[in-house]
Design a protein around this motif. Structure first.
Motif, short mmCIF file in Angstrom:
data_model
loop_
_atom_site.label_atom_id
_atom_site.label_comp_id
_atom_site.label_asym_id
_atom_site.label_seq_id
_atom_site.Cartn_x
_atom_site.Cartn_y
_atom_site.Cartn_z
N LEU A 147 133.04 57.65 108.08
CA LEU A 147 133.90 58.42 108.97
C LEU A 147 133.39 59.86 109.02
CD1 LEU A 147 137.76 58.05 109.10
CD2 LEU A 147 136.62 60.20 109.65
N GLY A 148 132.83 60.24 110.17
CA GLY A 148 132.26 61.57 110.34
C GLY A 148 133.12 62.47 111.20
N GLY A 149 132.57 63.66 111.48
CA GLY A 149 133.32 64.65 112.24
C GLY A 149 133.70 64.20 113.64
N LYS A 150 132.83 63.42 114.28
CA LYS A 150 133.14 62.96 115.64
C LYS A 150 134.37 62.07 115.63
CE LYS A 150 131.01 60.89 119.73
NZ LYS A 150 129.76 60.34 120.32
N THR A 151 134.46 61.19 114.64
CA THR A 151 135.65 60.35 114.54
C THR A 151 136.88 61.19 114.25
OG1 THR A 151 134.31 58.49 113.76
CG2 THR A 151 136.69 58.35 113.40
N GLY A 152 136.73 62.24 113.44
CA GLY A 152 137.85 63.14 113.19
C GLY A 152 138.34 63.79 114.47
N ARG A 153 137.41 64.14 115.35
CA ARG A 153 137.82 64.73 116.64
C ARG A 153 138.45 63.66 117.53
NH1 ARG A 153 132.82 66.91 115.55
NH2 ARG A 153 131.70 65.72 117.15
N GLY A 154 137.99 62.42 117.40
CA GLY A 154 138.65 61.32 118.11
C GLY A 154 140.08 61.14 117.64
N VAL A 155 140.28 61.28 116.33
CA VAL A 155 141.64 61.19 115.77
C VAL A 155 142.50 62.33 116.30
CG1 VAL A 155 142.99 61.39 113.64
CG2 VAL A 155 140.96 59.93 113.69
N LEU A 156 141.93 63.53 116.39
CA LEU A 156 142.67 64.66 116.97
C LEU A 156 143.07 64.36 118.41
CD1 LEU A 156 143.74 67.55 117.04
CD2 LEU A 156 141.40 68.34 117.48
N ALA A 157 142.16 63.80 119.19
CA ALA A 157 142.48 63.44 120.57
C ALA A 157 143.58 62.39 120.60
CB ALA A 157 141.23 62.93 121.28
N TYR A 158 143.50 61.41 119.71
CA TYR A 158 144.54 60.37 119.63
C TYR A 158 145.90 61.00 119.32
CZ TYR A 158 146.99 56.17 118.00
OH TYR A 158 147.91 55.15 117.83
N ARG A 159 145.91 61.90 118.37
CA ARG A 159 147.16 62.56 118.02
C ARG A 159 147.70 63.38 119.19
NH1 ARG A 159 149.04 63.36 112.99
NH2 ARG A 159 148.05 62.25 111.26
N ASN A 160 146.80 64.06 119.91
CA ASN A 160 147.24 64.83 121.07
C ASN A 160 147.89 63.95 122.12
OD1 ASN A 160 146.09 67.02 119.78
ND2 ASN A 160 144.44 67.31 121.26
N VAL A 161 147.24 62.83 122.41
CA VAL A 161 147.76 61.91 123.43
C VAL A 161 149.13 61.38 123.04
CG1 VAL A 161 147.40 59.62 124.46
CG2 VAL A 161 145.51 61.27 124.37
N ASN A 162 149.33 61.14 121.76
CA ASN A 162 150.56 60.49 121.30
C ASN A 162 151.59 61.47 120.75
OD1 ASN A 162 150.12 57.39 121.46
ND2 ASN A 162 148.17 58.22 120.73
N ASP A 163 151.41 62.76 121.08
CA ASP A 163 152.39 63.79 120.70
C ASP A 163 152.66 63.81 119.20
OD1 ASP A 163 152.71 64.58 123.41
OD2 ASP A 163 154.12 62.93 123.73
N MET A 164 151.61 63.63 118.43
CA MET A 164 151.72 63.69 116.98
C MET A 164 151.26 65.08 116.51
SD MET A 164 150.02 59.92 116.32
CE MET A 164 150.28 59.86 114.55
N THR A 165 151.51 65.36 115.24
CA THR A 165 151.02 66.61 114.67
C THR A 165 149.52 66.70 114.88
OG1 THR A 165 152.74 66.54 112.98
CG2 THR A 165 150.87 68.00 112.57
N ARG A 166 149.04 67.82 115.38
CA ARG A 166 147.64 67.93 115.78
C ARG A 166 146.76 68.26 114.58
NH1 ARG A 166 148.32 70.54 121.89
NH2 ARG A 166 149.31 68.66 122.72
N SER A 167 146.02 67.24 114.15
CA SER A 167 145.09 67.37 113.04
C SER A 167 144.09 66.22 113.14
CB SER A 167 145.82 67.32 111.69
OG SER A 167 146.24 65.99 111.40
N ALA A 168 143.12 66.20 112.24
CA ALA A 168 142.13 65.12 112.21
C ALA A 168 142.46 64.10 111.13
CB ALA A 168 140.74 65.70 111.98
N ARG A 169 143.67 64.14 110.62
CA ARG A 169 144.06 63.25 109.52
C ARG A 169 144.38 61.84 110.03
NH1 ARG A 169 148.81 61.64 107.09
NH2 ARG A 169 148.63 61.11 104.87
N ALA A 170 143.81 60.84 109.37
CA ALA A 170 144.08 59.45 109.72
C ALA A 170 144.90 58.81 108.61
CB ALA A 170 142.78 58.68 109.93
N GLY A 171 146.21 59.01 108.66
CA GLY A 171 147.11 58.44 107.66
C GLY A 171 147.31 56.95 107.89
N ARG A 172 148.03 56.31 106.97
CA ARG A 172 148.22 54.86 107.04
C ARG A 172 148.90 54.43 108.34
NH1 ARG A 172 150.42 53.51 100.90
NH2 ARG A 172 148.51 54.15 99.79
#
Length: 298
Positions: A147-172
């Motif tokens: 899991l590299g930085g690009k995936t972390g930015r993908g997680v940030l985009a996912y969180r943005n789309v789903n109105d979640m707290t904006r971070s690169a954290r991939a919790g359970r």
């Protein structure tokens, strides 16, 4: 007399039993292999068992396996399934009537799936599966097993789309949602063919073909004092490399408004009106855009 003789010469009654291995609290880890161990009593040479697997009540796979001699008068069989999606799994086994043994089947035995949180630098099958599920929805992810930085930015985009707290954290919880295919971006202009969408409320830049997003990046758009222009535009001018303002590989779509990389891309609107992207993402974004391609900013 004839009926009684037929019963005596018919196949013996069969009993099929199964158990599911490698479960912890009734759950199997995502991307693990779950074994099914079974017994057929009595044993008879040449017998086969049909093992059927289900996901959320729907059949997903069936295997016909051989029965081998086991202890006593029983036969044993095994099957397995790879757990690559979220949901409720189940398995059953059945034996069809043969000359030696009668028919029998089991009830379905079910289990659910457990998910870990993921962190930068983590490697392995779960990371590979997670990134595959992300890409299926259109979110960016790096290649390889880690899991590299690009995936972390993908997680940030996912969180943005789903109105979640904006971070690169991939919790359970997020990992579970991704493996379940939940949280995809809904294209605003599905009839526009191949095009780009910049959602200012979600802070994402989306490349789409009709109603299917295929690359979703996090952005930082114009702050309230210098807002990003909204509307339907076309990409008209490029400026490769850095310019004197620190803009990196700029692609303009209206006057001085451009999609460009920048050193600072916070998780909120902060630009002077342009659509800022991460420096690491911008060469890929720049090369994805075609001259004259539509961009919808809203």
């Amino acid at each position: 007399m004839g009926a009684e003789s037929k019963q005596q010469n018919g196949p013996e009654n069969a009993t099929v039993k199964i158990r599911v291995g490698r479960l912890h609290g009734g759950k199997a880890p995502i991307m693990s292999t779950v074994p099914v161990i079974g017994a057929l009593t009595p044993f008879a040479p040449g017998q086969r068992i049909k093992v059927s697997f289900f996901l959320n009540g729907k059949g997903i796979e069936s295997k016909t396996v051989k029965v081998r001699k086991s202890k006593g008068h029983s036969g044993a069989f095994r099957a397995r399934i790879r757990i690559e999606e979220a949901g409720k799994y189940a398995v059953s086994a059945s034996h069809a009537t043969t000359a030696a043994l009668g028919a029998d089947s089991t009830v379905r035995k079910s289990w659910r799936v457990s998910f870990p949180s993921l962190h930068q630098g983590q490697c392995g099958d779960v990371v590979v599966g997670f990134k595959k599920a992300m890409r299926k929805m259109g979110y960016i992810a790096n290649s390889g097993r880690c899991l590299g930085g690009k995936t972390g930015r993908g997680v940030l985009a996912y969180r943005n789309v789903n109105d979640m707290t904006r971070s690169a954290r991939a919790g359970r919880g997020l990992v579970k949602r991704v493996f379940a295919g939940r949280g995809g971006y809904r294209v605003r202009h599905p009839g526009a063919g191949r095009h780009v969408e910049a959602s200012l409320s979600k802070q994402v830049l989306v490349f789409a073909r009709d109603d299917k997003p295929f690359a979703i990046y996090p952005i930082s758009s114009g702050k309230s004092s210098t807002p990003t222009v909204t509307g339907h535009f076309h990409f008209i001018r490029t400026e490769p490399g850095y310019n004197s303002h620190g803009m990196y590989y700029s692609f303009y779509f209206y006057g001085g408004f451009a999609v460009h990389g920048y050193e600072s891309v916070p998780d909120y609107p902060a630009s002077h009106g342009c659509i800022r992207t991460f420096i690491a993402d911008q060469p890929e974004i720049y090369n994805r855009i075609d001259f004259g391609e539509s961009i919808f900013v809203f």
